[in-house]
Design a protein around this motif. Structure first.
Motif, PDB file in Angstrom:
ATOM      1  N   LEU A  31      -1.032   1.495  -5.386  1.00 42.80           N
ATOM      2  CA  LEU A  31      -0.768   2.699  -4.610  1.00 42.80           C
ATOM      3  C   LEU A  31      -0.658   3.901  -5.529  1.00 42.80           C
ATOM      4  O   LEU A  31      -0.164   3.794  -6.653  1.00 42.80           O
ATOM      5  CB  LEU A  31       0.543   2.564  -3.842  1.00 42.80           C
ATOM      6  CG  LEU A  31       0.598   1.571  -2.687  1.00 42.80           C
ATOM      7  CD1 LEU A  31       2.010   1.535  -2.115  1.00 42.80           C
ATOM      8  CD2 LEU A  31      -0.399   1.941  -1.607  1.00 42.80           C
ATOM      9  N   LYS A  32      -1.112   5.045  -5.050  1.00 45.51           N
ATOM     10  CA  LYS A  32      -0.935   6.304  -5.763  1.00 45.51           C
ATOM     11  C   LYS A  32       0.179   7.099  -5.087  1.00 45.51           C
ATOM     12  O   LYS A  32       0.515   6.846  -3.935  1.00 45.51           O
ATOM     13  CB  LYS A  32      -2.240   7.098  -5.747  1.00 45.51           C
ATOM     14  CG  LYS A  32      -3.384   6.430  -6.494  1.00 45.51           C
ATOM     15  CD  LYS A  32      -4.603   7.336  -6.571  1.00 45.51           C
ATOM     16  CE  LYS A  32      -5.228   7.581  -5.213  1.00 45.51           C
ATOM     17  NZ  LYS A  32      -6.496   8.358  -5.300  1.00 45.51           N
ATOM     18  N   ALA A  34       1.898   9.968  -2.937  1.00 47.28           N
ATOM     19  CA  ALA A  34       1.367  10.576  -1.720  1.00 47.28           C
ATOM     20  C   ALA A  34       0.608  11.869  -1.991  1.00 47.28           C
ATOM     21  O   ALA A  34      -0.396  12.167  -1.337  1.00 47.28           O
ATOM     22  CB  ALA A  34       2.504  10.825  -0.726  1.00 47.28           C
ATOM     23  N   TYR A  37      -3.392  11.892  -2.587  1.00 43.39           N
ATOM     24  CA  TYR A  37      -4.388  11.615  -1.555  1.00 43.39           C
ATOM     25  C   TYR A  37      -4.778  12.927  -0.872  1.00 43.39           C
ATOM     26  O   TYR A  37      -3.923  13.783  -0.604  1.00 43.39           O
ATOM     27  CB  TYR A  37      -3.827  10.644  -0.524  1.00 43.39           C
ATOM     28  CG  TYR A  37      -3.589   9.257  -1.079  1.00 43.39           C
ATOM     29  CD1 TYR A  37      -4.612   8.313  -1.125  1.00 43.39           C
ATOM     30  CD2 TYR A  37      -2.337   8.884  -1.559  1.00 43.39           C
ATOM     31  CE1 TYR A  37      -4.395   7.034  -1.629  1.00 43.39           C
ATOM     32  CE2 TYR A  37      -2.110   7.609  -2.070  1.00 43.39           C
ATOM     33  CZ  TYR A  37      -3.141   6.697  -2.103  1.00 43.39           C
ATOM     34  OH  TYR A  37      -2.916   5.432  -2.616  1.00 43.39           O
ATOM     35  N   ARG A  40      -2.905  14.687   3.641  1.00 47.26           N
ATOM     36  CA  ARG A  40      -1.444  14.534   3.568  1.00 47.26           C
ATOM     37  C   ARG A  40      -0.778  15.725   4.235  1.00 47.26           C
ATOM     38  O   ARG A  40      -1.389  16.780   4.416  1.00 47.26           O
ATOM     39  CB  ARG A  40      -0.987  14.421   2.119  1.00 47.26           C
ATOM     40  CG  ARG A  40      -1.292  15.653   1.272  1.00 47.26           C
ATOM     41  CD  ARG A  40      -0.888  15.463  -0.182  1.00 47.26           C
ATOM     42  NE  ARG A  40      -1.074  16.671  -0.974  1.00 47.26           N
ATOM     43  CZ  ARG A  40      -2.198  16.993  -1.590  1.00 47.26           C
ATOM     44  NH1 ARG A  40      -3.258  16.173  -1.530  1.00 47.26           N
ATOM     45  NH2 ARG A  40      -2.291  18.128  -2.285  1.00 47.26           N
ATOM     46  N   LEU A  77      -4.407   3.236   5.095  1.00 47.67           N
ATOM     47  CA  LEU A  77      -3.270   3.220   4.193  1.00 47.67           C
ATOM     48  C   LEU A  77      -2.349   4.390   4.512  1.00 47.67           C
ATOM     49  O   LEU A  77      -2.801   5.525   4.670  1.00 47.67           O
ATOM     50  CB  LEU A  77      -3.750   3.324   2.748  1.00 47.67           C
ATOM     51  CG  LEU A  77      -2.673   3.363   1.661  1.00 47.67           C
ATOM     52  CD1 LEU A  77      -1.930   2.037   1.591  1.00 47.67           C
ATOM     53  CD2 LEU A  77      -3.293   3.711   0.304  1.00 47.67           C
ATOM     54  N   VAL A  79       1.158   6.223   3.032  1.00 49.49           N
ATOM     55  CA  VAL A  79       2.110   6.311   1.927  1.00 49.49           C
ATOM     56  C   VAL A  79       3.135   7.382   2.266  1.00 49.49           C
ATOM     57  O   VAL A  79       2.774   8.504   2.632  1.00 49.49           O
ATOM     58  CB  VAL A  79       1.405   6.661   0.600  1.00 49.49           C
ATOM     59  CG1 VAL A  79       2.425   6.763  -0.539  1.00 49.49           C
ATOM     60  CG2 VAL A  79       0.341   5.611   0.264  1.00 49.49           C
ATOM     61  N   ASN A  81       6.348   9.440   0.743  1.00 46.97           N
ATOM     62  CA  ASN A  81       7.123   9.803  -0.436  1.00 46.97           C
ATOM     63  C   ASN A  81       8.361  10.582  -0.004  1.00 46.97           C
ATOM     64  O   ASN A  81       8.254  11.601   0.679  1.00 46.97           O
ATOM     65  CB  ASN A  81       6.286  10.632  -1.401  1.00 46.97           C
ATOM     66  CG  ASN A  81       7.093  11.127  -2.587  1.00 46.97           C
ATOM     67  OD1 ASN A  81       7.345  12.313  -2.727  1.00 46.97           O
ATOM     68  ND2 ASN A  81       7.530  10.216  -3.451  1.00 46.97           N
ATOM     69  N   ARG A 153      -0.705  -6.700   2.290  1.00 51.56           N
ATOM     70  CA  ARG A 153      -0.888  -5.264   2.165  1.00 51.56           C
ATOM     71  C   ARG A 153      -0.439  -4.493   3.409  1.00 51.56           C
ATOM     72  O   ARG A 153      -0.462  -3.271   3.432  1.00 51.56           O
ATOM     73  CB  ARG A 153      -2.345  -4.948   1.890  1.00 51.56           C
ATOM     74  CG  ARG A 153      -2.936  -5.703   0.701  1.00 51.56           C
ATOM     75  CD  ARG A 153      -3.787  -4.812  -0.152  1.00 51.56           C
ATOM     76  NE  ARG A 153      -4.613  -5.529  -1.104  1.00 51.56           N
ATOM     77  CZ  ARG A 153      -4.156  -6.277  -2.107  1.00 51.56           C
ATOM     78  NH1 ARG A 153      -2.855  -6.423  -2.262  1.00 51.56           N
ATOM     79  NH2 ARG A 153      -4.968  -6.887  -2.942  1.00 51.56           N
ATOM     80  N   PHE A 155       1.862  -2.625   6.081  1.00 55.65           N
ATOM     81  CA  PHE A 155       3.066  -1.810   5.917  1.00 55.65           C
ATOM     82  C   PHE A 155       4.274  -2.591   6.420  1.00 55.65           C
ATOM     83  O   PHE A 155       4.298  -3.051   7.563  1.00 55.65           O
ATOM     84  CB  PHE A 155       2.924  -0.504   6.700  1.00 55.65           C
ATOM     85  CG  PHE A 155       3.925   0.550   6.322  1.00 55.65           C
ATOM     86  CD1 PHE A 155       3.564   1.589   5.488  1.00 55.65           C
ATOM     87  CD2 PHE A 155       5.225   0.499   6.802  1.00 55.65           C
ATOM     88  CE1 PHE A 155       4.483   2.570   5.131  1.00 55.65           C
ATOM     89  CE2 PHE A 155       6.152   1.464   6.455  1.00 55.65           C
ATOM     90  CZ  PHE A 155       5.780   2.507   5.614  1.00 55.65           C
ATOM     91  N   SER A 165       9.001   5.967  -2.968  1.00 50.69           N
ATOM     92  CA  SER A 165       7.815   5.922  -2.123  1.00 50.69           C
ATOM     93  C   SER A 165       7.609   4.507  -1.604  1.00 50.69           C
ATOM     94  O   SER A 165       7.954   3.534  -2.284  1.00 50.69           O
ATOM     95  CB  SER A 165       6.568   6.352  -2.907  1.00 50.69           C
ATOM     96  OG  SER A 165       6.631   7.700  -3.285  1.00 50.69           O
ATOM     97  N   GLY A 167       4.520   2.228   0.897  1.00 55.97           N
ATOM     98  CA  GLY A 167       3.192   2.340   1.477  1.00 55.97           C
ATOM     99  C   GLY A 167       2.662   0.994   1.916  1.00 55.97           C
ATOM    100  O   GLY A 167       3.188  -0.059   1.538  1.00 55.97           O
TER     101      GLY A 167
END
Length: 211
Positions: A31-32, A34, A37, A40, A77, A79, A81, A153, A155, A165, A167
């Motif tokens: 995951l990166k 938030a 991406y 957002r 996906l 995410v 934060n 994977r 949620f 965070s 995700g």
């Protein structure tokens, strides 16, 4: 609840969240944050990002041999934060896929996807009443999406601890006949500040940046 009691609860919650979202050591999907991406939205100190996984390359990178899009299920996906000092409750979280025609699609759970069979609609796992003679646990054949990559994977987070965070993926039966992304959006509600007891305003995030 006082802030001192709340801090102790947040620490316990933090442990529970990350134990429930543990990723195997050999997992290459990461995951990166938030804010990394393209799609957002931010409310005060909370940022929510979404990313649909639609191309073959994206699907393979996240799910290996599992092919949800082949069977008409779009993985998205999400995410969240939380850069605030308050934990966020997700007990009432709702994440809907809004089509270009403004129809709302509810996510299909990873458990139900495991019992999906091609050319059928996903069904809930059969229920049974234990302990009654003659009513044994029904045997139902699992389908091609009964893979650990799908379930692990998904949620799962019940809360977002302060300065943290979380995700995971939601799965939507968007079909296989056309690209479902142009004009679509993800509508998110039910994120609650556990310190104040108030819900955050809803998020509606367009997917057009991924078209």
């Amino acid at each position: 609840m006082t802030r001192s009691r709340f801090s102790g609860l947040a620490g316990l919650v933090l442990t529970l969240v990350f134990s429930s979202l543990a990723i195997p050591a050999d997992d290459t999907f990461k995951l990166k944050p938030a804010n990394k991406y393209p799609a957002r939205q931010k409310q005060d100190k909370v940022t929510v990002a979404v990313k649909p996984f639609h191309t073959d390359k994206e699907i393979k990178g996240a799910f290996g041999k599992a092919k949800p899009m082949k069977h008409g299920f779009l993985p998205v996906l999400v995410v969240i934060n939380n850069n605030s000092d308050d934990a966020l409750g997700l007990e009432d979280l709702m994440v809907r896929f809004i089509t270009s025609d403004r129809d709302g699609i509810e996510p299909t759970s990873a458990e139900d996807l495991a019992y999906y069979q091609p050319n059928t609609r996903p069904k809930e796992r059969p229920r049974y009443i234990p302990g009654i003679p003659g009513l044994n646990r029904p045997k139902v054949k699992k389908g091609p999406l009964a893979r650990p990559e799908i379930s692990s994977r998904a949620f799962q987070a019940p809360v977002v601890p302060p300065r943290s965070s979380v995700g995971g993926f939601f799965y939507y039966q968007a079909g296989t006949e056309s690209n479902p992304i142009p004009g679509a959006a993800i509508y998110i509600s039910g994120i609650r500040n556990l310190n104040t007891g108030r819900d955050l305003f809803y998020f509606e995030i367009s997917l057009d940046k991924y078209r």
